[in-house]
Design a protein around this motif. Structure first.
Motif, mmCIF file in Angstrom:
data_model
loop_
_atom_site.group_PDB
_atom_site.id
_atom_site.type_symbol
_atom_site.label_atom_id
_atom_site.label_comp_id
_atom_site.label_asym_id
_atom_site.label_seq_id
_atom_site.Cartn_x
_atom_site.Cartn_y
_atom_site.Cartn_z
ATOM 1 N N ASP A 35 31.550 68.126 66.201
ATOM 2 C CA ASP A 35 30.161 67.158 65.678
ATOM 3 C C ASP A 35 30.730 65.888 66.107
ATOM 4 O OD1 ASP A 35 28.522 69.032 64.479
ATOM 5 O OD2 ASP A 35 29.873 69.205 62.725
ATOM 6 N N PHE A 36 29.851 64.939 66.636
ATOM 7 C CA PHE A 36 29.997 63.502 67.270
ATOM 8 C C PHE A 36 29.110 62.759 66.714
ATOM 9 C CE2 PHE A 36 31.518 66.673 70.292
ATOM 10 C CZ PHE A 36 32.603 66.198 70.535
ATOM 11 N N THR A 37 29.767 61.553 66.380
ATOM 12 C CA THR A 37 28.878 60.448 65.941
ATOM 13 C C THR A 37 28.335 59.640 67.341
ATOM 14 O OG1 THR A 37 30.097 60.334 63.982
ATOM 15 C CG2 THR A 37 29.012 58.152 64.762
ATOM 16 N N GLU A 38 27.131 59.323 67.254
ATOM 17 C CA GLU A 38 26.757 58.737 68.478
ATOM 18 C C GLU A 38 26.286 57.381 68.268
ATOM 19 O OE1 GLU A 38 26.264 60.440 71.043
ATOM 20 O OE2 GLU A 38 26.659 62.382 70.412
ATOM 21 N N THR A 39 26.495 56.936 66.900
ATOM 22 C CA THR A 39 26.034 55.359 66.550
ATOM 23 C C THR A 39 27.339 54.628 66.499
ATOM 24 O OG1 THR A 39 24.773 56.129 64.630
ATOM 25 C CG2 THR A 39 25.356 54.006 64.724
ATOM 26 N N ASN A 58 35.835 70.693 73.674
ATOM 27 C CA ASN A 58 34.998 69.571 73.736
ATOM 28 C C ASN A 58 35.700 68.219 73.853
ATOM 29 O OD1 ASN A 58 32.518 70.574 73.397
ATOM 30 N ND2 ASN A 58 32.570 70.686 71.408
ATOM 31 N N VAL A 73 33.960 61.110 68.265
ATOM 32 C CA VAL A 73 33.221 60.278 69.229
ATOM 33 C C VAL A 73 33.291 60.751 70.553
ATOM 34 C CG1 VAL A 73 32.864 58.358 67.637
ATOM 35 C CG2 VAL A 73 34.560 58.421 69.466
ATOM 36 N N ARG A 74 32.405 60.600 71.468
ATOM 37 C CA ARG A 74 32.368 61.017 72.775
ATOM 38 C C ARG A 74 33.195 60.188 73.653
ATOM 39 N NH1 ARG A 74 29.401 65.557 72.963
ATOM 40 N NH2 ARG A 74 27.801 65.874 71.546
ATOM 41 N N ALA A 77 30.927 57.682 76.164
ATOM 42 C CA ALA A 77 30.228 56.707 75.590
ATOM 43 C C ALA A 77 30.624 55.310 76.122
ATOM 44 C CB ALA A 77 29.799 56.734 74.032
ATOM 45 N N TRP A 79 30.031 52.576 74.504
ATOM 46 C CA TRP A 79 30.683 51.669 73.335
ATOM 47 C C TRP A 79 32.115 52.272 73.103
ATOM 48 C CZ3 TRP A 79 31.875 53.935 68.650
ATOM 49 C CH2 TRP A 79 31.680 55.001 68.483
#
Length: 99
Positions: A35-39, A58, A73-74, A77, A79
């Motif tokens: 599960d990843f946080t996109e924010t 992943n 997190v990815r 991204a 950020w």
């Protein structure tokens, strides 16, 4: 009578080979992310990061936050790339990290 013995011997041999090859792989990675946080997380809330093992399905970056709870997190991204560059610039050369 010889056919069942031969079949049993082949079965035992196949099971032994599978068990041996699985044992040689070693233990799996300790931490993978699913599960990843996109924010985006504010830079002042992050104190460090680590990358997950290449053996994980992943690719991910695990952020170590001030609050202590890790966050997946990815790495692709924008950020996250900026945050990693910021953290790398903050680190002192020669200083070891506990990550």
């Amino acid at each position: 009578m010889a056919a069942p013995r031969l079949a049993l011997a082949v079965l035992v041999l196949v099971v032994a080979v599978i068990a041996l090859s699985e044992g040689m792989r070693g233990p799996g990675p300790k931490k993978c992310c699913f599960d990843f946080t996109e924010t985006a997380v504010p830079k002042h809330r992050v104190v460090g990061y680590s990358r997950t093992s290449q053996r994980c399905s992943n690719p991910a970056v695990v952020l170590k936050r001030v609050a202590g709870r890790p966050l997946c997190v990815r790495p692709s991204a924008t950020w996250v790339k900026d945050l990693i560059a910021h953290l790398d610039a903050k680190s002192v050369p020669g200083q070891t990290s506990n990550l």
